[in-house]
Scaffold this active site. Structure first.
Site, PDB file in Angstrom:
ATOM      1  N   HIS A   1       6.370  24.397  62.459  1.00 20.18           N
ATOM      2  CA  HIS A   1       5.765  23.516  63.472  1.00 20.18           C
ATOM      3  C   HIS A   1       5.651  22.019  62.467  1.00 20.18           C
ATOM      4  CE1 HIS A   1       2.065  21.887  65.526  1.00 20.18           C
ATOM      5  NE2 HIS A   1       3.310  21.761  66.980  1.00 20.18           N
TER       6      HIS A   1
ATOM      7  N   ASN B   1       2.306  20.625  61.952  1.00 18.68           N
ATOM      8  CA  ASN B   1       1.058  20.481  61.825  1.00 18.68           C
ATOM      9  C   ASN B   1       1.013  21.813  59.769  1.00 18.68           C
ATOM     10  OD1 ASN B   1       0.146  18.950  63.232  1.00 18.68           O
ATOM     11  ND2 ASN B   1      -1.436  20.786  64.473  1.00 18.68           N
ATOM     12  N   LYS B   2       2.669  22.036  59.941  1.00 20.15           N
ATOM     13  CA  LYS B   2       2.918  23.497  59.355  1.00 20.15           C
ATOM     14  C   LYS B   2       2.410  22.616  57.694  1.00 20.15           C
ATOM     15  CE  LYS B   2       1.619  27.279  60.914  1.00 20.15           C
ATOM     16  NZ  LYS B   2       1.486  26.262  63.252  1.00 20.15           N
ATOM     17  N   ASN B   3       2.423  23.646  56.481  1.00 19.02           N
ATOM     18  CA  ASN B   3       2.776  23.158  55.734  1.00 19.02           C
ATOM     19  C   ASN B   3       4.764  22.427  55.099  1.00 19.02           C
ATOM     20  OD1 ASN B   3       0.731  23.770  54.558  1.00 19.02           O
ATOM     21  ND2 ASN B   3       0.685  25.255  53.519  1.00 19.02           N
ATOM     22  N   MET B   4       5.385  22.815  56.014  1.00 18.94           N
ATOM     23  CA  MET B   4       6.616  22.127  55.952  1.00 18.94           C
ATOM     24  C   MET B   4       6.900  21.922  57.875  1.00 18.94           C
ATOM     25  SD  MET B   4       9.315  24.971  54.289  1.00 18.94           S
ATOM     26  CE  MET B   4      10.485  23.812  55.180  1.00 18.94           C
TER      27      MET B   4
END
Length: 383
Positions: free
Chosen positions: A181, A183-186
């Site tokens: 997603h 907002n995630k780290n990638m």
């Protein structure tokens, strides 16, 4: 006060990633195809794992992983009330029964000391959540799984790139599910991935993610492909597109750099907020080799702050500081409260976190000046 709004999260997209997406658009191949296969190969290499299967979301991955285990009505899945609703929703969708264990107040992760007491003769799966990128203490969980013949599905939506005792989450164990997603780290825009070492699980997910066909579109529509296929299982439309994988090809190589930048900012948060009584900062256990820091989510110390969490968030936003809630305790949502009879007081640690947690801005391209704006807002609100 800031003149412009600072979001609590923001993806880092390189020009190379954008060009890769444009290349997909110009090629005319938008859906599942060669770029996805390349991306899956990169994920296998990164995790040193035999199978990496990309899907339209981590939620789809959790659902198909549970389906691959052929759970029956009444089979129980142990998980945590401090998570996004998708973790519980997929258990319901596959017809299994939710069994909850409260979390540790300091880490927000499932309390490993209370899992064994929740195991019954109907338990089939333990589904821990690596909250905010902090790995759960996995050795005791896998010991219980071995003792009671259970499968562990790690909800690793927050934790790609994290390490437990020197080993990457996803490089060992039964099944791990990651989220991409924004907002995630990638990110791949939307999307997720299941990694596993189990051939039967991988085969089942490979079939069910695309209608149960014995071959995907890129194997059928190419010059050497056959237009014929067989339906060998009733499946879903959960495939990831090449358009999404195009981003992933240029995100994964920088994942560890993204996490380093996040970690640097988090360490600065801890230094600057040391002794700042209105906020209680998350605990970091000694066993964690590498925290992915998807979120920086302290809880409001309501005894000191003298305002509610929602009032606090409103004040931050008035000062152009973005924030969010991760998460409210899931067992108090109407569906789960009504079906299982859950009520306030059943899982007090999750409830205390859910009532007071606030995710503050954290993303790789965030500057120290922007972080200072967050800190200044905190000092002003609680002055």
């Amino acid at each position: 006060m800031r003149e412009t709004f600072l979001p609590f999260a923001k993806p880092s997209l390189s020009e190379e990633a954008i060009s890769e997406v444009v290349d997909s658009l110009r090629s005319g191949w938008l859906t599942t195809g060669p770029k996805l296969k390349k991306f899956e190969a990169m994920l296998r290499e990164y995790h040193k794992v035999q199978y990496a299967l990309c899907l339209s979301s981590a939620t789809a991955g959790l659902q198909l992983a549970l389906m691959a285990l052929e759970l029956k009505p009444g089979d129980e899945v142990i998980t945590t009330p401090m998570t996004f609703a998708a973790t519980l929703n997929v258990i319901e969708i596959v017809g299994a029964t939710v069994k909850l264990v409260d979390v540790d107040r300091g880490t927000y992760n499932i309390d490993i000391n209370n899992i064994e007491a929740a195991i019954t003769d109907k338990t089939r799966v333990i589904m821990p959540v690596h909250f905010a990128g902090l790995p759960v203490d996995l050795d005791p969980i896998y010991s219980l799984a071995q003792k009671y013949n259970l499968t562990v599905i790690e909800d690793a939506a927050h934790s790609i790139g994290a390490e437990y005792k020197g080993r990457k989450i996803g490089s060992f164990g039964d099944i791990q599910v990651f989220s991409f997603h924004p907002n995630k780290n990638m990110t791949t825009g939307e999307g997720g991935c299941v990694v596993t070492r189990d051939n039967d699980v991988a085969k089942h997910i490979s079939l069910t993610r695309f209608h149960g066909m014995d071959r995907e579109a890129w194997n059928r529509f190419g010059k050497e492909g056959s237009a014929h296929y067989q339906i060998v299982y009733p499946g879903y439309k959960y495939n990831m597109m090449d358009l999404q994988a195009a981003l992933g090809l240029h995100q994964l190589p920088f994942l560890d750099v993204f996490i380093e930048k996040r970690t640097k900012l988090v360490k600065r948060y801890y230094r600057k907020l040391a002794g700042f009584d209105p906020l209680i900062l998350p605990k970091q256990p000694q066993y964690v080799h590498k925290h992915a820091w998807h979120l920086f989510a302290p809880t409001l110390n309501s005894d000191v702050a003298k305002i509610s969490r929602d009032e606090f968030m409103s004040k931050l936003k008035q000062m152009n500081i973005g924030c969010s809630v991760h998460y409210e305790a899931v067992h108090l949502y109407p569906y789960y409260a009504n079906k299982y009879g859950f009520k306030k007081g059943d899982f007090p640690n999750a409830e205390a976190i859910g009532e007071n947690v606030v995710s503050l801005p954290l993303f790789p391209d965030m500057t120290e000046r922007e972080q200072d704006d967050v800190l200044e807002a905190l000092y002003t609100i609680f002055n």
